[in-house]
Design a protein around this motif. Structure first.
Motif, short mmCIF file in Angstrom:
data_model
loop_
_atom_site.label_atom_id
_atom_site.label_comp_id
_atom_site.label_asym_id
_atom_site.label_seq_id
_atom_site.Cartn_x
_atom_site.Cartn_y
_atom_site.Cartn_z
N ALA A 122 -8.02 -1.87 6.46
CA ALA A 122 -8.97 -1.06 5.87
C ALA A 122 -8.44 0.09 6.44
N PHE A 123 -7.96 1.19 5.88
CA PHE A 123 -7.65 2.27 6.09
C PHE A 123 -8.73 3.31 6.56
N GLN A 124 -8.48 4.15 7.45
CA GLN A 124 -9.06 5.06 7.95
C GLN A 124 -9.57 6.08 6.82
N TYR A 125 -8.46 6.47 6.16
CA TYR A 125 -8.44 7.29 5.18
C TYR A 125 -8.02 6.69 3.76
N PRO A 126 -8.70 5.84 2.90
CA PRO A 126 -8.14 5.33 1.86
C PRO A 126 -7.67 6.29 0.65
N VAL A 127 -6.31 6.00 0.31
CA VAL A 127 -5.74 6.90 -0.59
C VAL A 127 -6.26 6.73 -2.13
N GLU A 128 -6.46 8.01 -2.71
CA GLU A 128 -7.05 7.88 -4.00
C GLU A 128 -5.86 7.81 -4.86
N ILE A 129 -6.00 6.87 -5.93
CA ILE A 129 -4.72 6.40 -6.80
C ILE A 129 -5.30 6.64 -8.35
N PRO A 130 -5.49 8.12 -8.88
CA PRO A 130 -5.98 8.16 -10.14
C PRO A 130 -4.97 7.30 -11.18
N GLY A 131 -5.46 6.81 -12.21
CA GLY A 131 -4.89 6.33 -13.47
C GLY A 131 -4.58 4.56 -12.89
N VAL A 132 -4.60 4.08 -11.77
CA VAL A 132 -4.58 2.81 -11.61
C VAL A 132 -5.69 2.15 -11.44
N ASN A 133 -6.39 1.05 -12.10
CA ASN A 133 -7.44 0.61 -12.29
C ASN A 133 -7.73 -0.21 -11.19
N ASN A 134 -8.87 -0.04 -10.59
CA ASN A 134 -9.58 -0.81 -9.40
C ASN A 134 -9.36 -2.24 -9.63
N ILE A 135 -9.91 -2.97 -10.58
CA ILE A 135 -10.04 -4.20 -10.76
C ILE A 135 -8.67 -4.79 -11.02
N GLN A 136 -7.55 -4.08 -11.93
CA GLN A 136 -6.48 -4.49 -12.25
C GLN A 136 -5.70 -4.61 -11.20
N PHE A 137 -5.69 -3.77 -10.41
CA PHE A 137 -5.02 -3.60 -9.00
C PHE A 137 -5.33 -4.77 -8.17
N LEU A 138 -6.50 -5.04 -7.97
CA LEU A 138 -6.76 -6.05 -7.18
C LEU A 138 -6.42 -7.42 -7.71
N ARG A 139 -6.30 -7.55 -8.85
CA ARG A 139 -6.08 -8.89 -9.50
C ARG A 139 -4.58 -9.23 -9.36
N THR A 140 -3.80 -7.91 -9.48
CA THR A 140 -2.24 -7.69 -9.24
C THR A 140 -1.93 -8.34 -7.78
N ALA A 141 -2.83 -7.57 -6.92
CA ALA A 141 -2.75 -7.80 -5.37
C ALA A 141 -2.91 -9.41 -5.12
N LEU A 142 -3.90 -9.72 -5.55
CA LEU A 142 -4.37 -11.15 -5.31
C LEU A 142 -3.43 -12.17 -6.04
N ASN A 143 -2.94 -11.90 -7.03
CA ASN A 143 -1.81 -12.84 -7.52
C ASN A 143 -0.33 -12.57 -7.04
N SER A 144 -0.24 -11.64 -6.53
CA SER A 144 1.04 -11.54 -5.77
C SER A 144 1.02 -12.22 -4.43
#
Ligand SMILES: Nc1ncnc2c1ncn2[C@@H]1O[C@H](COP(=O)(O)OP(=O)(O)OP(=O)(O)O)[C@@H](O)[C@H]1O
Ligand SMILES: [Mg+2]
Lengths: 253, 414
Positions: free
Chosen positions: A86-108
């Motif tokens: 858990a980052f001290q300064y989490p990065v902002e990533i515009p255009g990448v959907n939070n939930i889709q990202f999490l699903r991609t992460a979980l599935n990989s």
């Protein structure tokens, strides 16, 4: 029992400067460790080295995680093996959907473990459950990843990800900084919810306050790239009273 | 100096002799001007600013010294997305159109009202390949859109596995008040290098609304395409243009928008993704001849592998084009040190009461964002893909038609 994480004589150099100067640390499953230390002592550096960030050169020592040589793994494989930062300064990533990202992460991560991708409705259920746990509004988690999130919202989102990805070792780098009192309790509750006998937590913090909620089994003081003292949770209380000065003397002697 | 000029003229003359001249419909004075331009200018060489980064002379000498023109071919396996389609290229007779569209081909008796538009914007006096198309093209198609279309018209460039050279010319007229969407795509089955030189003239009458989407993708990387396009916009016309350029050996687009009358709105968006050794060169010109109009350009360019991706955006505001509002931006991502990326805005403003802004940024993918995604277990390639999609999402999202969006997304390989 072999430790979940074993760091031995770790020396790390960044841009030619030695930042970590011989760290030894063992963390067993079921334990919570806290690292405290003044600004610039190397806490985030340690967390980055564990996560596998480029530019952090290990000049000496080793890190064994769950029986594997961590230093040989890519950042993504470390995550799949069960490291979560858990980052001290989490990065902002515009255009990448939070939930889709999490699903991609979980599935990989699941794919790495030989599991089927998570079923859409099961994933939705999981998201709902953790969203409630962390008191996150639905519109927030459906936005772009950390994009325009407040400082506190970003930290909550880190713990939201933690609770969904469910790793073996959670490294929390100053997750408490920037949180209001209520949010601090929610975040601590999220971490405690996640924590069990099979996993471990490494909390990096400046404040004893967090440790009232996430109670550590061990507290370590990191100073100028070395762990100069370890103890139980009372060490954090002592530190709060005396500051770091008392311990600096101890090392020079 | 003398010697090289002569040598390249020798090449050009021998080269031209291989092209059977079949021009019938080009107005005489246009033809004369085009042939004169070809002779005077010659093939753009390395010193030619407009073709910077596009070694077209050596491409022609190396791959197309010998020109082979295939006879008309059967259309096969074309990816037809819409009921309304017209196939051009080396089999331009196939079409299926609903009411509201009139089509004439070179074989037809074309009414004079259409022929008057041919060469009207003098592309043949600005670009060698436009002149070549004007002087030597034998395939002309005229598309007259007379009524609002309730579904898009698909213009398919079809080239079969024969020959290596083709020139296509299209004239489109969109009538007053008419709304239409045109999807232009390329279906090339050829395995050998192929030179495809196209020219399109598009006339938008008052209050017409046109959304033109050109999707260039040639997975076999055999196509060398030069595409000259001019749009002419009359009063209150609205143009939306999407230029998507993906795989292929060369995609060169000269896209010119003439704002002829006031209250025009022209919006140009582009996505270029260079892979392998592709060259993608987008050369846009927005010409504000008349005031009180608005132009907007946003181009996103990605260069990977050993590709070359170039963007040149020219804005002209004539002296009497007051109250013009022109915006241009290009955003560029270089993914590989072996790739070349070059973006250049060019402005010429002769009116004083205008708003013009332009910008260009070039960088690589955000390392911190990549690392963040990887620490969540996402593979490097997938993390890169997520960030690239985030980068160009706003270009694709803007396309209202879901089938066209899907058609594009399917073809993008990251
Ligand atoms: N690229 C770099 N080049 C040189 N020094 C660096 C670089 N990155 C970090 N450092 C130094 O390493 C030291 C440790 O930094 P680190 O971020 O690990 O500290 P920290 O303990 O997390 O501090 P804080 O409590 O402020 O978060 C600092 O002195 C910092 O300036
Ligand atoms: Mg820190």
């Amino acid at each position: 029992m072999t430790p979940l994480l074993s760091i031995k004589n770790l020396h790390v150099t960044v841009d030619g400067n030695e930042i970590l100067k011989g760290i030894d640390l063992e963390i067993n499953k079921g334990e919570i460790h806290a690292i405290m230390g003044p600004n610039g002592s190397g806490k985030s550096t340690l967390s980055y080295v564990l996560a596998g960030k480029d530019g952090y050169e290990v000049t000496e020592g080793e890190i064994i995680f769950n029986g594997k040589n961590l230093l040989e793994l890519s950042p993504e494989d470390r995550a799949r093996e069960g490291i979560f930062l858990a980052f001290q300064y989490p990065v902002e990533i515009p255009g990448v959907n939070n939930i889709q990202f999490l699903r991609t992460a979980l599935n990989s991560i699941r794919q790495y473990k030989g599991l089927e991708p998570i079923d859409a409705s099961e994933f939705l259920k999981l998201v709902k459950e953790k969203q409630k746990l962390l008191d996150l509004p639905a519109n927030l988690i459906n936005r772009s990843l950390n994009d325009g999130f407040s400082g506190g919202e970003k930290k909550k989102n880190e713990i939201f990800q933690l609770s969904i990805l469910n790793p073996l070792l959670a490294i929390l780098d100053e997750t408490d900084s920037g949180l209001d009192i209520d949010a601090l309790k929610v975040v601590a509750n999220g971490v405690n919810h996640y924590h069990n006998k099979e996993n471990a937590v490494l909390v990096i913090t400046h404040y004893q306050r967090l440790l009232d909620y996430i109670v550590p089994d061990f507290v370590h003081i990191l100073y100028k790239g070395k762990i100069i003292k370890s103890g139980d949770k009372s060490l954090a209380l002592e530190l709060e009273k005396s500051g770091y000065d008392a311990y600096k003397v101890e090392t020079t002697n | 100096m003398e010697l090289t000029t002569t040598q390249s003229n020798v090449f050009l003359n021998e080269w031209l002799q291989q092209i059977p001249t079949k021009v019938q419909h080009i107005p005489d004075e246009v033809l004369v001007d085009a042939l004169k331009y070809i002779e005077e200018q010659g093939i753009p060489d390395l010193k030619n600013e407009a073709y910077r980064g596009v070694p077209i002379e050596s491409i022609l000498k190396r791959y197309f010294k010998k020109i082979e023109i295939a006879s008309k071919n059967e259309v096969a396996n074309t990816q037809v997305v819409f009921k309304n389609f017209i196939v051009v290229g080396d089999a331009y007779s196939a079409l299926s159109i609903e009411k509201g569209i009139r089509v004439f081909t070179s074989a037809d008796n074309i009414p004079q009202e259409y022929l008057n538009w041919i060469g009207h914007f003098k592309l043949h006096q600005k670009d060698f390949f436009a002149a070549l198309n004007t002087g030597y093209c034998d395939k002309l198609i005229i598309i007259h859109i007379t009524e609002t279309l309730d579904q898009p018209l698909h213009l398919i460039h079809f080239i079969s596995n024969q020959g290596n050279f083709n020139q296509q010319r299209v004239l489109v007229i969109v009538d007053e008040q008419v709304k239409a969407t045109v999807l232009e795509s390329y279906h090339f089955t050829c395995q050998q290098s192929y030179f495809y030189n196209t020219l399109s003239e598009i006339i938008q009458k008052e209050h017409s609304q046109l959304h033109w989407i050109n999707v260039q993708n040639n997975p076999t990387n055999t196509i060398y395409s030069i595409n000259n396009v001019s749009f002419s916009l009359e009063k209150s016309a609205i143009l939306k243009h999407h230029q998507i350029s993906l795989k292929g050996s060369l995609w060169r687009n000269n896209i010119e928008v003439h704002i002829q009358q006031p209250d025009v709105n022209a919006e140009m968006k582009g996505l270029s993704i260079g892979k392998n050794q592709s060259i993608i060169s987008q050369y846009t010109s927005i010409l504000h001849h008349s005031g009180h109009s608005h132009s907007y350009q946003l181009y996103k360019n990605i260069a990977d592998d050993k590709s070359t991706v170039l963007f040149n955006g020219f804005i002209l505001v004539d002296k009497n084009a007051q109250k013009t509002d022109a915006y241009q931006n290009s955003k560029n991502i270089l993914l590989n040190d072996n790739a070349t990326l070059f973006a250049r805005p060019q402005l010429e403003i002769y009116a004083d009461d205008v708003r013009c802004s332009h910008g260009s940024t070039t960088g690589s993918l955000n390392e911190d964002a990549l690392f963040y995604l990887k620490t969540r277990g996402i593979e490097e390639k997938d993390a890169q893909r997520l960030l690239l999609q985030a980068f160009f999402n706003d270009i694709i999202e803007e396309i209202d038609n879901a089938d066209i969006r899907e058609f594009i997304i399917q073809q993008i390989e990251l």
